[in-house]
Design an enzyme around this catalytic site. Sequence first.
Site, PDB file in Angstrom:
ATOM      1  N   TRP A 197       0.837  -1.218   0.000  1.00  0.00           N
ATOM      2  CA  TRP A 197       0.000   0.000   0.000  1.00  0.00           C
ATOM      3  C   TRP A 197       0.863   1.256   0.000  1.00  0.00           C
ATOM      4  O   TRP A 197       0.386   2.348  -0.249  1.00  0.00           O
ATOM      5  CB  TRP A 197      -0.952  -0.010   1.206  1.00  0.00           C
ATOM      6  CG  TRP A 197      -0.306   0.154   2.564  1.00  0.00           C
ATOM      7  CD1 TRP A 197       0.777  -0.536   3.045  1.00  0.00           C
ATOM      8  CD2 TRP A 197      -0.694   1.048   3.613  1.00  0.00           C
ATOM      9  NE1 TRP A 197       1.072  -0.134   4.325  1.00  0.00           N
ATOM     10  CE2 TRP A 197       0.197   0.842   4.714  1.00  0.00           C
ATOM     11  CE3 TRP A 197      -1.698   1.986   3.754  1.00  0.00           C
ATOM     12  CZ2 TRP A 197       0.098   1.550   5.914  1.00  0.00           C
ATOM     13  CZ3 TRP A 197      -1.795   2.696   4.961  1.00  0.00           C
ATOM     14  CH2 TRP A 197      -0.905   2.476   6.010  1.00  0.00           C
ATOM     15  N   ASP A 198       2.143   1.069   0.260  1.00  0.00           N
ATOM     16  CA  ASP A 198       3.095   2.185   0.283  1.00  0.00           C
ATOM     17  C   ASP A 198       2.966   3.046  -0.973  1.00  0.00           C
ATOM     18  O   ASP A 198       3.042   4.273  -0.918  1.00  0.00           O
ATOM     19  CB  ASP A 198       4.535   1.649   0.340  1.00  0.00           C
ATOM     20  CG  ASP A 198       4.805   0.712   1.510  1.00  0.00           C
ATOM     21  OD1 ASP A 198       3.888  -0.008   1.912  1.00  0.00           O
ATOM     22  OD2 ASP A 198       5.945   0.697   1.997  1.00  0.00           O
ATOM     23  N   GLU A 251       0.501  -3.023  12.847  1.00  0.00           N
ATOM     24  CA  GLU A 251       0.570  -4.483  12.708  1.00  0.00           C
ATOM     25  C   GLU A 251       0.839  -5.208  14.021  1.00  0.00           C
ATOM     26  O   GLU A 251       0.879  -6.438  14.057  1.00  0.00           O
ATOM     27  CB  GLU A 251       1.641  -4.840  11.668  1.00  0.00           C
ATOM     28  CG  GLU A 251       1.258  -4.369  10.270  1.00  0.00           C
ATOM     29  CD  GLU A 251       2.386  -4.448   9.253  1.00  0.00           C
ATOM     30  OE1 GLU A 251       3.565  -4.449   9.668  1.00  0.00           O
ATOM     31  OE2 GLU A 251       2.096  -4.500   8.044  1.00  0.00           O
ATOM     32  N   LYS A 303       2.707   0.089  16.418  1.00  0.00           N
ATOM     33  CA  LYS A 303       3.891   0.093  15.565  1.00  0.00           C
ATOM     34  C   LYS A 303       4.000   1.389  14.759  1.00  0.00           C
ATOM     35  O   LYS A 303       5.055   1.974  14.625  1.00  0.00           O
ATOM     36  CB  LYS A 303       3.810  -1.100  14.612  1.00  0.00           C
ATOM     37  CG  LYS A 303       4.983  -1.189  13.657  1.00  0.00           C
ATOM     38  CD  LYS A 303       4.852  -2.411  12.775  1.00  0.00           C
ATOM     39  CE  LYS A 303       5.994  -2.521  11.796  1.00  0.00           C
ATOM     40  NZ  LYS A 303       5.824  -3.636  10.881  1.00  0.00           N
ATOM     41  N   GLN A 304       2.884   1.801  14.173  1.00  0.00           N
ATOM     42  CA  GLN A 304       2.930   2.941  13.257  1.00  0.00           C
ATOM     43  C   GLN A 304       1.594   3.661  13.271  1.00  0.00           C
ATOM     44  O   GLN A 304       0.582   3.087  13.683  1.00  0.00           O
ATOM     45  CB  GLN A 304       3.268   2.475  11.845  1.00  0.00           C
ATOM     46  CG  GLN A 304       2.244   1.569  11.217  1.00  0.00           C
ATOM     47  CD  GLN A 304       2.799   0.796  10.026  1.00  0.00           C
ATOM     48  OE1 GLN A 304       3.396  -0.262  10.199  1.00  0.00           O
ATOM     49  NE2 GLN A 304       2.588   1.310   8.828  1.00  0.00           N
TER      50      GLN A 304
HETATM   51  O1  IFM Z   1       3.618  -1.516   4.051  1.00  0.00           O
HETATM   52  C1  IFM Z   1       4.517  -1.496   5.105  1.00  0.00           C
HETATM   53  C2  IFM Z   1       3.768  -1.781   6.379  1.00  0.00           C
HETATM   54  O2  IFM Z   1       2.807  -0.808   6.623  1.00  0.00           O
HETATM   55  C3  IFM Z   1       4.725  -1.849   7.546  1.00  0.00           C
HETATM   56  N1  IFM Z   1       5.759  -2.818   7.299  1.00  0.00           N
HETATM   57  C4  IFM Z   1       6.525  -2.560   6.081  1.00  0.00           C
HETATM   58  C5  IFM Z   1       5.615  -2.494   4.872  1.00  0.00           C
HETATM   59  C6  IFM Z   1       6.421  -2.185   3.613  1.00  0.00           C
HETATM   60  O3  IFM Z   1       6.962  -0.912   3.690  1.00  0.00           O
END
Ligand code: IFM
Length: 733
Positions: free
Chosen positions: A317-318, A459, A567-568
Amino acid sequence: MDKQWLVEKTGFETRDVELHGSKFLLGNGYMGYRGTLEEYGAKELAAVNLAGLFDRNGDRWRESVNAPNPLYTVLAAGETVFSPLTAKTDDHRQTLNIRHGFHTRKTVFALGEGTVTVEAERFLSMEREHIMALRYTVSADRGGTFTLKTGIDQNVWDINGPHLKDGETALCEQTLCYTCRTVQNEVPLAVYEQVCGFPPEQTRESMRVATISLAAGESFTFTKIAGVYWGESVPGARQDFETAAAAGYDALKNEHIRAWEEIWNRCDVIIEGDEEAQLALRYSMYQLNIIAPKNTDRCGIPARGLSGQVYKGAAFWDTEMFMLPFFCFTNPAVAKNLVKYRVHTLEGAKRKAKEFGHEGAFFAWESQETGDDACTLFNVTDIFTGRPLRTYFKDKQIHISADMVYAMWNYCSVTQDYTVLRDGGLELIAECVWFYYTYSSFKKYQDRYELNDVVGPDEYHERVDNNAFTNCMVFHAAKTLIKAMEKVKELYPAVYQAFTEKRPMDWLYDFAEKLYVVQPNENGIIEQFDGYFKLEDVDVKTVRSRELKPNEYWGGHGLASTTRVLKQADVVMMLSVYRNEYSKEIKSANWAFYEPYTEHGSSLSACAYAIVAADIGDTDWAYPYFMKTACVDLSGDAKQYLGSLYIGGTHPAANGGSWNTAIFGFAGVSYTDDSLDISPRLPKKWRSLSFRLNWHGACLLIEITGDQVRITSDCPVETLPITVNGEKYHAKQ
Ligand code: IFM
């Protein structure tokens, strides 16, 4: 060359070899060439990483293919091999010129009483995607006799390889050629090289070996042109290569420079008052430009760009959520290729939905050329036991399909090119929304649809119910389908008719209306998922202090999973995407609430915090997050391991995130389908910010100085509704 266009490192440290391979990366969309030295091989992670070509060896992970390296060159004197890894250096400098895409190195080696200097310049042609070139110079202050070896290094670095078989070398007149096939699908690959000014040589395998004798102070230079081709380009490769080689190094260099000048004319962003930020932002845009698929709509952008095989060379999705805005606004042709790539992989997404018992399109979490998911169910290796850990990224990170819908509409809205809807885009949107409908559960007593058992962007918390980000994205996907149908009905009635005849859409309106969108609580906080508030209330530092080993995985049943630590950016990611739909109070409250809990364990995280902070006018909060994002590949500060899995390389999503922060955050650009607003809030030290945006087919130059905004356009813009700080503004041509 102006410092704001140069990335430089003086001195040599062995521990930098891996990081510099990414930091000094060259690329041209067709391939990437890691920032390694000419004498480096597989052990030093030298690689020519190919976009769009994948291979699987046995039951190992399927990943992108690295080609044999045709610029490999090594100098020796007797037993001394001139590499900073094995010989003493007096001086060493590695430089990346991001304005024109050149890698240079100069190394002064100590040899007896004297010195030997190796200087090399190389580039991957931005004009001819198969071509790369090298100029290599040796000088010796006391003279001497040297062995020089150059050729095509077949010893390729792979993570899950080898991926090439049936290799054959041939020398036809001056052209050295190496051909082979991929292991799984037997895709042909051909690598060529020619040298100019190289002494008479012996050719051994795919290497040319010559002896050169230099008088004191004398120097020797040769140039090399090389070409890399795979798949359908192989039959015409030799001719294409020889045409390029005949043009010679200088001509190829000049056209390459011109191509880069054109790129920067379209996309450069100029910051006055902050050299560090200027370099970092330009470097981010450089990274995006070297991985942009200019000539194909058959491949996406890998999560690690073209820096290697990490994350299997797959697109996540990046691309759609972090990089696509840059391309929509600065290079719509590339944006269109990216959007069409997802249309081409729709069948793979349908297969995935079926595999997991649903209907419609469930896009691959890790997408390669067919759209079948390259992600495994065991994505992380446990650092304690060495055993694979079950992760739910593949089967539960369902927001991926809504991200595709968001991207498709974003492209249409910014460019006003709706042909992609006609050519499969509407179908894609409908299949994605249908997937969610089949995935959702209807809670009768609450009269709402829910999305349960999912993984959001965070995640570390798997299999949760009603993730705010996911539900919000899906809600907008459903609304987008309604808009897209109306658009197609208006512009392409026959397509619309065929579409509605094929599929009844009565379910859609109910779904769009009753899908549960998580609302702020009495304190204005949006709960990340059902039950999040009940988790242990500790911050990132506390969780880190509980680690038994560095790189321990915090997700799964790991340290973060029972806590609020994420995580994010997740809720904040949602607020950064839909920043126009939430009040300043809600954005501030959620930013402040979630920030202490966010590890930023993904390079995708910081930019969401930067955008939202800038959006609420807090540039002091935004700036450090912006710099963290923009410097990720310059500082090398990103995470290198997930459990025991190596995840290094470049970070194009963060690169996109830094452009997004500069434009949507600091310049305050926001837009709907038919309006553009600019409400700047520049960081204190930025005297001005100027940039170009393609908007509805016009190219706008936007110059912000203090609170003054000047907009000029390359075509009449009467019909373009542009506002500044919400006030109507007339753009001058
Ligand atoms: O798409 C990301 C994900 O959100 C977090 N882990 C790494 C992936 C690739 O950059």
